[in-house]
Design an enzyme around this catalytic site. Structure first.
Site, PDB file in Angstrom:
ATOM      1  N   GLU A  47      -1.956   3.956  -4.605  1.00 40.15           N
ATOM      2  CA  GLU A  47      -1.685   4.514  -3.280  1.00 40.15           C
ATOM      3  C   GLU A  47      -2.758   5.506  -2.810  1.00 40.15           C
ATOM      4  O   GLU A  47      -3.313   5.362  -1.736  1.00 40.15           O
ATOM      5  CB  GLU A  47      -0.313   5.186  -3.309  1.00 40.15           C
ATOM      6  CG  GLU A  47       0.019   5.883  -2.012  1.00 40.15           C
ATOM      7  CD  GLU A  47       1.405   6.509  -2.024  1.00 40.15           C
ATOM      8  OE1 GLU A  47       2.118   6.392  -3.040  1.00 40.15           O
ATOM      9  OE2 GLU A  47       1.762   7.120  -0.996  1.00 40.15           O
ATOM     10  N   GLU A  58       6.325   9.513 -15.042  1.00 38.46           N
ATOM     11  CA  GLU A  58       6.116   8.420 -14.088  1.00 38.46           C
ATOM     12  C   GLU A  58       4.655   8.435 -13.640  1.00 38.46           C
ATOM     13  O   GLU A  58       4.175   9.418 -13.067  1.00 38.46           O
ATOM     14  CB  GLU A  58       7.038   8.608 -12.877  1.00 38.46           C
ATOM     15  CG  GLU A  58       6.905   7.511 -11.829  1.00 38.46           C
ATOM     16  CD  GLU A  58       7.770   7.745 -10.575  1.00 38.46           C
ATOM     17  OE1 GLU A  58       8.301   8.860 -10.388  1.00 38.46           O
ATOM     18  OE2 GLU A  58       7.899   6.812  -9.775  1.00 38.46           O
ATOM     19  N   GLU A 106      12.814  13.153   0.167  1.00 32.98           N
ATOM     20  CA  GLU A 106      12.221  12.505   1.342  1.00 32.98           C
ATOM     21  C   GLU A 106      13.271  11.795   2.196  1.00 32.98           C
ATOM     22  O   GLU A 106      13.114  10.632   2.569  1.00 32.98           O
ATOM     23  CB  GLU A 106      11.110  11.541   0.904  1.00 32.98           C
ATOM     24  CG  GLU A 106      10.014  12.245   0.131  1.00 32.98           C
ATOM     25  CD  GLU A 106       8.811  11.379  -0.197  1.00 32.98           C
ATOM     26  OE1 GLU A 106       8.986  10.183  -0.430  1.00 32.98           O
ATOM     27  OE2 GLU A 106       7.696  11.929  -0.213  1.00 32.98           O
ATOM     28  N   TRP A 160       4.780  16.852   6.878  1.00 33.07           N
ATOM     29  CA  TRP A 160       5.032  16.745   5.440  1.00 33.07           C
ATOM     30  C   TRP A 160       4.532  17.965   4.674  1.00 33.07           C
ATOM     31  O   TRP A 160       4.887  18.163   3.519  1.00 33.07           O
ATOM     32  CB  TRP A 160       4.403  15.471   4.872  1.00 33.07           C
ATOM     33  CG  TRP A 160       5.142  14.270   5.367  1.00 33.07           C
ATOM     34  CD1 TRP A 160       4.913  13.623   6.535  1.00 33.07           C
ATOM     35  CD2 TRP A 160       6.244  13.616   4.744  1.00 33.07           C
ATOM     36  NE1 TRP A 160       5.807  12.595   6.679  1.00 33.07           N
ATOM     37  CE2 TRP A 160       6.636  12.555   5.596  1.00 33.07           C
ATOM     38  CE3 TRP A 160       6.940  13.800   3.543  1.00 33.07           C
ATOM     39  CZ2 TRP A 160       7.696  11.699   5.285  1.00 33.07           C
ATOM     40  CZ3 TRP A 160       7.987  12.944   3.247  1.00 33.07           C
ATOM     41  CH2 TRP A 160       8.355  11.914   4.109  1.00 33.07           C
ATOM     42  N   GLU A 178       6.581  -1.488  -0.637  1.00 28.42           N
ATOM     43  CA  GLU A 178       6.122  -0.148  -0.252  1.00 28.42           C
ATOM     44  C   GLU A 178       4.941   0.210  -1.149  1.00 28.42           C
ATOM     45  O   GLU A 178       5.028   0.129  -2.373  1.00 28.42           O
ATOM     46  CB  GLU A 178       7.265   0.859  -0.419  1.00 28.42           C
ATOM     47  CG  GLU A 178       6.836   2.268  -0.043  1.00 28.42           C
ATOM     48  CD  GLU A 178       8.003   3.153   0.387  1.00 28.42           C
ATOM     49  OE1 GLU A 178       9.068   2.616   0.762  1.00 28.42           O
ATOM     50  OE2 GLU A 178       7.836   4.387   0.362  1.00 28.42           O
ATOM     51  N   LYS A 198       7.073  12.697 -12.076  1.00 27.32           N
ATOM     52  CA  LYS A 198       5.702  12.251 -11.783  1.00 27.32           C
ATOM     53  C   LYS A 198       4.716  13.042 -12.635  1.00 27.32           C
ATOM     54  O   LYS A 198       4.950  14.214 -12.928  1.00 27.32           O
ATOM     55  CB  LYS A 198       5.392  12.436 -10.299  1.00 27.32           C
ATOM     56  CG  LYS A 198       6.164  11.471  -9.411  1.00 27.32           C
ATOM     57  CD  LYS A 198       5.641  11.442  -7.984  1.00 27.32           C
ATOM     58  CE  LYS A 198       6.504  10.480  -7.161  1.00 27.32           C
ATOM     59  NZ  LYS A 198       6.013  10.252  -5.781  1.00 27.32           N
ATOM     60  N   ASP A 241       2.004  14.599  -6.022  1.00 27.09           N
ATOM     61  CA  ASP A 241       2.270  13.192  -5.717  1.00 27.09           C
ATOM     62  C   ASP A 241       1.090  12.277  -6.033  1.00 27.09           C
ATOM     63  O   ASP A 241       0.417  11.813  -5.109  1.00 27.09           O
ATOM     64  CB  ASP A 241       2.656  13.049  -4.234  1.00 27.09           C
ATOM     65  CG  ASP A 241       3.262  11.694  -3.918  1.00 27.09           C
ATOM     66  OD1 ASP A 241       3.491  10.918  -4.858  1.00 27.09           O
ATOM     67  OD2 ASP A 241       3.499  11.421  -2.733  1.00 27.09           O
TER      68      ASP A 241
HETATM   69  C1  GCU Z   1       5.087   8.861  -2.180  1.00 27.86           C
HETATM   70  C2  GCU Z   1       4.927   7.573  -1.425  1.00 27.86           C
HETATM   71  C3  GCU Z   1       6.223   7.039  -0.906  1.00 27.86           C
HETATM   72  C4  GCU Z   1       7.245   6.993  -2.037  1.00 27.86           C
HETATM   73  C5  GCU Z   1       7.349   8.339  -2.704  1.00 27.86           C
HETATM   74  C6  GCU Z   1       8.218   8.321  -3.948  1.00 27.86           C
HETATM   75  O1  GCU Z   1       5.395   9.902  -1.308  1.00 27.86           O
HETATM   76  O2  GCU Z   1       4.025   7.770  -0.358  1.00 27.86           O
HETATM   77  O3  GCU Z   1       5.999   5.770  -0.372  1.00 27.86           O
HETATM   78  O4  GCU Z   1       8.476   6.613  -1.553  1.00 27.86           O
HETATM   79  O5  GCU Z   1       6.086   8.754  -3.130  1.00 27.86           O
HETATM   80  O6  GCU Z   1       7.657   8.361  -5.036  1.00 27.86           O
HETATM   81  O7  GCU Z   1       9.419   8.269  -3.844  1.00 27.86           O
END
Ligand code: GCU
Length: 652
Positions: free
Chosen positions: A375, A369, A268, A514, A142, A342, A347
């Site tokens: 990304e 983090e 999420e 989102w 991912e 984070k 994000d």
């Molecule tokens: C972001 C990312 C996801 C990931 C998420 C996370 O949103 O796009 O792919 O799962 O962060 O940190 O859990």
């Protein structure tokens, strides 16, 4: 006689590809001392191999050497503290096995950099310095931009020589923890908990352990349902608690060096304690209790927010969510829980303020983090050296205490989402390896200088031609600002294509469930986050809250993170907000072009393959930077109908 095994490495060794040196100090001819531990022996082996690769004719001399030497003095029980000191005409390294390993890599690096007596007396700032892999059991990654996983293949954990070389890379820059699977735990990965893959996991764990790297697994909070056949995962249900205890008992007994679990819960769409009316603390503590007999730890992610926020709801603010959920729980977590936060409140955008939650945990261990998987920062197709950003975060004063109030002093651990995969060069973009190396060095010493790290990395990777070193260091040091200029303006974030997060789509997330809105109209843009808006600024200490709440005093690079402003708002230098955004986009593209031109100048000084690979990436970066420039500028022009003051063509 068996033929000698030929080890063919079909991938780059990155900064561990020691290059022959013209002159090495005389002490490199002898290694003295007899480390007894596995890690100490690995240190001796690395030293021998590294010196040989640099061209030394080194021999092992047993306990003492006759003449100048490198002496490895193993002292058990001294943790990760390492001392490198000059001893006569030689060097002595003193520390535990793992510390010797860190010391050896330090010595080798500094010899490669041309330093003869690199004295060092150091302990890492944090006991956990970690990389989080978002690798799935099927081998996909991912947000992976460097090929496929080297930890998983065909639904199972997978061990290869590459695992060993990876762990050498980690230890060589001081990293000591690695979570090998995605925080989003999909069906196949669930079985990691059950013992089905014990043998494979054990092999990986043993290999990691030899280089002092602990193994961590991401687990699903609803495993008792998914694997245990229970109808609930309620953390207060005795059957659920027992299931976790039994599962941990078996798992920790079979996998040496397993250090604990990483958990993404209530985030999420992932399951979590909220489904049972329990708090995040109740959820985390239940797991913490289950791992505690084995000295295990729980890394509990704070990425909890409403990801289905309706656009009509102007009060809910995703940025506020982490503090709203976690600050009131400070003090309620068990001692072996670390909250993983984070670096920013949203994000991993190219520019965000520091997460206010990092200042609110007085009685709870926390870890910041970062994300070196790029990304939102160019997906390892664009060069974007992130260390300057990480330093800003670590140095940030939260201003809740009179002293020792920086992020780096408040946290107990650091981690980054890894940027590696099975590509030849590990990180897709050759220059992205600087983020991996640099993160390690910064995790060891959060005061390390990003520019010096870039310089060292360049020499270790590309050799010591001063023109190469200067050019590569400059490219790296400028890259974040350049990326920021041609992509999203002034901290507003997003504006990327929903889903894959690459390339421009200014309204992509505006019309996506989102819910990360910029709310741009023909007159103004941004979300007001002061007391008259969502109130997010109130999560900071009073002086910071007041500073961010005032458009005049807010740092300009974050202006649109905190404020909703008209396009003709005057910036400090007299330009309008809109003109500043237009200018940034034109400049960003030109500066990307200049970075690419600078790289082209290195053609005759670099390995042709590396040169061509990076040149290829620059081609894509320029294509994409132009697209960002034109899409964002055109979109703003069509909304505002205000032309560029300099008369440039701004619409596609
Ligand atoms: C972001 C990312 C996801 C990931 C998420 C996370 O949103 O796009 O792919 O799962 O962060 O940190 O859990």
């Amino acid at each position: 006689m068996q033929p000698k095994e030929v080890i063919f490495v079909d991938y780059s060794l990155l900064w561990l590809d020691w290059k022959p040196k013209r002159a090495l100090p005389a002490y490199t001819k002898r290694i003295a001392g007899m480390p007894a531990t596995r890690q100490g022996k690995a240190a001796q082996r690395e030293l021998m191999a590294g010196l040989k690769a640099m061209g030394a004719e080194t021999m092992l001399c047993g306990k003492v050497a006759d003449g100048p030497s490198i002496k490895l003095t193993e002292s058990l029980g001294s943790g990760e503290k390492i001392t490198l000191k000059r001893s006569g005409d030689g060097m002595e390294l003193i520390g535990s096995g793992i510390a010797l390993l860190y010391g050896v890599f330090h010595l080798l690096r500094h010899l490669a950099l041309g330093e003869d007596y690199p004295e060092w007396d150091s302990s890492p700032a944090y006991a956990i310095r970690m990389l989080d892999h978002w690798d799935n059991a099927d081998g996909s990654i991912e947000r992976g931009y460097s090929g496929r996983s080297f930890f998983f293949r065909d639904g199972k954990p997978f061990f290869s020589e590459r695992t060993r070389d990876y762990v050498r890379l980690l230890a060589s820059c001081g990293l000591n923890a690695c979570c090998i699977n995605n925080v989003n735990v999909h069906a196949n990965a669930l079985k990691l908990l059950t013992g089905s893959y014990q043998r494979e996991l054990k092999r990986i764990a043993v290999c990691l352990g030899e280089y002092g790297v602990s193994l961590w697994l991401s687990v699903s909070f609803s495993s008792p349902i998914e694997l245990g056949g229970l109808e609930t995962a309620d953390p207060l249900d005795p059957r659920v608690r027992q299931w976790w205890k039994d599962t941990c008992g078996k798992l920790f007994a079979s996998i040496p060096n397993l250090a604990g679990f990483l958990v993404k819960a209530d985030s999420e769409g992932r399951p979590g304690p909220h489904s049972y009316g329990r708090t995040q603390a109740e959820g985390a503590n239940m797991l913490a209790e289950a791992v505690s007999p084995f000295g295990g730890k729980i890394l509990w992610r704070c990425f909890v927010y409403n990801c289905t926020q309706d656009w009509r709801d102007t009060k809910t603010d995703r940025a506020s969510a982490q503090c709203d959920h976690f600050a009131p729980l400070d003090g309620q977590f068990r001692g072996n829980v670390y909250l993983q936060i984070k670096n920013g409140p949203v994000d991993f955008q190219i520019r965000e303020p520091v997460s206010p939650l990092l200042g609110h945990l007085e009685h709870t261990a926390s870890m910041v983090e970062f994300q070196i998987a790029q990304e939102y920062t160019g997906q390892q197709k664009h060069v974007c050296y992130l260390l300057p950003m990480f330093r800003e975060v670590l140095d940030f004063h939260m201003e809740h205490k009179p002293e020792h109030d920086t992020v780096k002093e408040n946290i107990s651990a650091v981690c980054a989402v890894s940027n590696t995969g099975d590509d030849y060069n590990w990180t897709g973009h050759d220059l992205a390896a600087a983020n991996l190396f640099g993160f390690g060095l910064l995790a060891w010493d959060p005061s390390a200088d990003p520019e010096e790290i870039a310089r060292e990395w360049s020499i270790l990777t590309f050799g010591d031609d001063p023109v190469v070193t200067r050019t590569v260091t400059d490219i790296l040091m400028n890259s974040r600002r350049v990326y920021e200029k041609y992509t999203v303006p002034l901290g507003i974030g997003w504006m990327c294509v929903p889903g894959n997060h690459y390339g421009p789509s200014p309204d992509g997330y505006e019309y996506d469930r989102w819910g990360t809105y910029h709310r741009a109209t023909h007159k103004e843009i941004g979300v007001e986050r002061g007391p008259d808006g969502t109130g997010y600024t109130e999560q900071y200490s009073p002086r910071l809250a007041a500073m961010y709440a005032s458009a005049e005093n807010c740092p300009e690079e974050l202006l649109l993170f905190f404020h909703r402003l008209p396009y003709d708002y005057r910036m400090k230098d007299g330009r309008t907000l809109l003109q500043r955004i237009y200018d940034d986009h034109f400049e960003g593209y030109e500066e990307a072009q200049a970075m690419s031109d600078a790289w082209n100048e290195l053609r005759d000084k670099l390995d042709p393959e590396v040169y061509a690979r990076v040149q290829d990436r620059f081609r894509e970066q320029l294509r994409c930077a132009k697209e960002w420039r034109d899409v964002i500028n055109t979109w703003l022009y069509r909304l505002s109908l205000i032309p560029d003051e300099k008369g440039r063509k701004i619409y596609m």
